[in-house]
Write an enzyme that holds these catalytic residues in place. Sequence first.
Site, mmCIF file in Angstrom:
data_model
loop_
_atom_site.group_PDB
_atom_site.id
_atom_site.type_symbol
_atom_site.label_atom_id
_atom_site.label_comp_id
_atom_site.label_asym_id
_atom_site.label_seq_id
_atom_site.Cartn_x
_atom_site.Cartn_y
_atom_site.Cartn_z
ATOM 1 N N ASP A 191 0.945 -1.147 0.044
ATOM 2 C CA ASP A 191 -0.012 -0.025 -0.066
ATOM 3 C C ASP A 191 0.972 1.142 0.067
ATOM 4 O O ASP A 191 2.060 1.462 0.487
ATOM 5 C CB ASP A 191 -0.939 -0.030 1.166
ATOM 6 C CG ASP A 191 -2.314 0.641 0.911
ATOM 7 O OD1 ASP A 191 -3.330 0.237 0.764
ATOM 8 O OD2 ASP A 191 -2.384 2.166 0.882
ATOM 9 N N VAL A 244 1.750 1.070 -6.682
ATOM 10 C CA VAL A 244 1.793 0.004 -7.703
ATOM 11 C C VAL A 244 2.108 0.586 -9.155
ATOM 12 O O VAL A 244 2.299 -0.295 -10.139
ATOM 13 C CB VAL A 244 0.339 -0.632 -7.944
ATOM 14 C CG1 VAL A 244 0.046 -1.474 -6.770
ATOM 15 C CG2 VAL A 244 -0.607 0.505 -8.100
ATOM 16 N N TYR A 250 -12.580 6.307 -15.014
ATOM 17 C CA TYR A 250 -12.736 4.961 -14.328
ATOM 18 C C TYR A 250 -13.045 3.715 -15.079
ATOM 19 O O TYR A 250 -12.548 2.839 -14.871
ATOM 20 C CB TYR A 250 -13.497 5.325 -12.969
ATOM 21 C CG TYR A 250 -13.581 4.386 -11.952
ATOM 22 C CD1 TYR A 250 -12.776 4.150 -11.247
ATOM 23 C CD2 TYR A 250 -14.684 3.384 -11.828
ATOM 24 C CE1 TYR A 250 -12.511 2.962 -10.404
ATOM 25 C CE2 TYR A 250 -14.777 2.429 -10.973
ATOM 26 C CZ TYR A 250 -13.687 2.166 -10.127
ATOM 27 O OH TYR A 250 -13.764 1.222 -9.289
ATOM 28 N N LYS A 303 -11.183 0.420 -15.958
ATOM 29 C CA LYS A 303 -12.038 -1.058 -15.358
ATOM 30 C C LYS A 303 -12.099 -1.786 -16.587
ATOM 31 O O LYS A 303 -12.131 -3.236 -16.327
ATOM 32 C CB LYS A 303 -12.936 -0.753 -14.396
ATOM 33 C CG LYS A 303 -12.658 0.033 -13.073
ATOM 34 C CD LYS A 303 -11.493 -0.792 -12.371
ATOM 35 C CE LYS A 303 -11.188 -0.368 -11.008
ATOM 36 N NZ LYS A 303 -10.218 -1.002 -10.186
HETATM 37 N N1 LIG Z 1 -15.829 -0.063 -3.177
HETATM 38 C C1 LIG Z 1 -16.335 -0.351 -4.301
HETATM 39 O O1 LIG Z 1 -17.512 -0.014 -4.183
HETATM 40 C C2 LIG Z 1 -15.463 -0.667 -5.416
HETATM 41 C C3 LIG Z 1 -16.465 -1.054 -6.385
HETATM 42 C C4 LIG Z 1 -15.811 -1.672 -7.386
HETATM 43 C C5 LIG Z 1 -14.617 -1.724 -7.858
HETATM 44 N N2 LIG Z 1 -13.660 -1.358 -6.629
HETATM 45 C C6 LIG Z 1 -12.291 -1.324 -6.781
HETATM 46 O O2 LIG Z 1 -11.688 -2.307 -5.574
HETATM 47 C C7 LIG Z 1 -10.097 -1.833 -5.422
HETATM 48 C C8 LIG Z 1 -10.120 -1.462 -4.034
HETATM 49 O O3 LIG Z 1 -10.953 -0.476 -3.585
HETATM 50 P P1 LIG Z 1 -11.599 0.027 -2.194
HETATM 51 O O4 LIG Z 1 -13.078 0.100 -2.314
HETATM 52 O O5 LIG Z 1 -10.938 -1.233 -1.166
HETATM 53 O O6 LIG Z 1 -10.828 1.459 -1.925
HETATM 54 P P2 LIG Z 1 -10.023 1.908 -0.775
HETATM 55 O O7 LIG Z 1 -9.711 3.417 -0.998
HETATM 56 O O8 LIG Z 1 -10.847 1.627 0.657
HETATM 57 O O9 LIG Z 1 -8.646 0.887 -0.733
HETATM 58 C C9 LIG Z 1 -7.776 1.134 -1.900
HETATM 59 C C10 LIG Z 1 -6.446 1.156 -1.207
HETATM 60 O O10 LIG Z 1 -5.430 1.197 -2.383
HETATM 61 C C11 LIG Z 1 -4.306 2.233 -2.005
HETATM 62 N N3 LIG Z 1 -3.819 2.904 -3.075
HETATM 63 C C12 LIG Z 1 -4.102 3.975 -3.737
HETATM 64 N N4 LIG Z 1 -3.141 4.152 -4.615
HETATM 65 C C13 LIG Z 1 -2.218 3.370 -4.563
HETATM 66 C C14 LIG Z 1 -1.005 2.795 -5.350
HETATM 67 N N5 LIG Z 1 -0.602 3.771 -6.224
HETATM 68 N N6 LIG Z 1 -0.286 1.846 -4.781
HETATM 69 C C15 LIG Z 1 -0.516 0.972 -3.860
HETATM 70 N N7 LIG Z 1 -1.856 1.308 -3.039
HETATM 71 C C16 LIG Z 1 -2.525 2.321 -3.447
HETATM 72 C C17 LIG Z 1 -4.899 3.152 -0.878
HETATM 73 O O11 LIG Z 1 -3.916 3.609 -0.092
HETATM 74 C C18 LIG Z 1 -6.108 2.247 -0.178
HETATM 75 O O12 LIG Z 1 -5.603 1.668 0.903
HETATM 76 C C19 LIG Z 1 -10.141 -0.625 -6.442
HETATM 77 O O13 LIG Z 1 -9.460 -1.335 -7.296
HETATM 78 C C20 LIG Z 1 -11.330 -0.095 -6.701
HETATM 79 O O14 LIG Z 1 -11.531 0.417 -7.782
HETATM 80 C C21 LIG Z 1 -14.344 -0.710 -5.475
#
Ligand SMILES: NC(=O)c1ccc[n+]([C@@H]2O[C@H](COP(=O)([O-])OP(=O)(O)OC[C@H]3O[C@@H](n4cnc5c(N)ncnc54)[C@H](O)[C@@H]3O)[C@@H](O)[C@H]2O)c1
Length: 258
Positions: free
Chosen positions: A37, A59, A153, A157
Site C-alpha cells: 500500500d 503499484v 474510471y 476498469k
Molecule cells: N468499493 C467499491 O464500491 C468498489 C467497487 C468496484 C471496484 N472497486 C475497486 O476495488 C479496489 C479496492 O477499492 P476499495 O473500495 O477497497 O478502496 P479503498 O480506497 O478503501 O482502498 C484502496 C487502497 O489502495 C491504496 N492505493 C491507492 N493508490 C495506490 C497505489 N498507487 N499503490 C498502492 N496502493 C494504492 C489506498 O491507499 C487504499 O489503501 C479498487 O481497485 C477499486 O476500484 C471498489
Amino acid sequence: MGRIEGKVAFVSGGGSGLGAAMVGRFAEEGAIVYFGDVNAQNGAEVAEATGGVFVEQDVSREDHWVSAIRQIEDQHGRLDILVNNAGILGPGALETIDLDAWNRLFAVNVTGVMLGCKHGGMLMQRNPGGPSGSIINISSNAGILATATDCGYSATKGAVKLMTQSIAINFARRGLPIRCNSIHPGPIDTPIFDQWKPNEKAAKRLEGTLLEMIPLGRLGHPREIANMALYLASDESSFSTGSQFVVDGGGTSALAGL
Ligand SMILES: NC(=O)c1ccc[n+]([C@@H]2O[C@H](COP(=O)([O-])OP(=O)(O)OC[C@H]3O[C@@H](n4cnc5c(N)ncnc54)[C@H](O)[C@@H]3O)[C@@H](O)[C@H]2O)c1
C-alpha cells in the site's frame, strides 16, 4: 478453514477496504500473506490486525514491484496468489478532466495491474515444481457497464477486464497453468467513497444513486468480495481462467427503472 493452507499470496492496496478484507480472509484460511500500500500507517494497522506482512509500495512504480516480489522470492521462493486490488476513482466529468489526474488514474488502475501481472507472473513461472498460480484482478461493475459521470474510471476498469482475458489465454496457450480472472464488484461499503463524506448532501445523493442500482437493496460488505477472491485463489476454481466474476447485488442484471 485451510482452503489455501501454506500458499504464498500478495495483495496490492491491502491497507484499506477490499484489500484489507482479502488480507484478513486469506490469512484465516492458512495463507502466508504479503500486502502492499502507499499508506504506511494503514499498512501497519492491517499487519497488526491480520498477521500479514506489509510492504510499502506504489503499484505504478516498476522498481517497487521488483523489490516486493524479490522479498517474497527471497523469503519463500514462490508466489501462488496475486491480487491486483489497488485502485483509485477517476477525475470525473469529461469537460473538466485534468490531464495529470487522468494520467495518474491510468498509472495506478491499468499500469499498476500490468506490472503486478508481469512481475508476479514471472515469479509464478519460477515456482518450484513448475509454473502455477492464480492472478486475480479487481475490476468493477463499471468495467462491464459504463458510468456516465466518470469515463476515466470506466475506461481503466474495462482495460483491466480485457488485460485479464489476454493474460489468461496467453498463459493457457503456452501451457502455463497460471490462471488469471477478474472480479467486478458493485458498490461496496469502503473508504473509497470517503471523499464525498464532508459534503453531507453529495454523500446522501451518492448513496441514494448507489442503492437504486442494486436490486438486493444494500451496499456490499468487503468480506463478500474477499470470499470471491478466496474462491479464485483456491484450487476450487481450477477450471476458471479469463473469466469475469460479478459480485454486485444484481446490479448489472437489471434494466434501470424496469
Ligand atoms: N468499493 C467499491 O464500491 C468498489 C467497487 C468496484 C471496484 N472497486 C475497486 O476495488 C479496489 C479496492 O477499492 P476499495 O473500495 O477497497 O478502496 P479503498 O480506497 O478503501 O482502498 C484502496 C487502497 O489502495 C491504496 N492505493 C491507492 N493508490 C495506490 C497505489 N498507487 N499503490 C498502492 N496502493 C494504492 C489506498 O491507499 C487504499 O489503501 C479498487 O481497485 C477499486 O476500484 C471498489
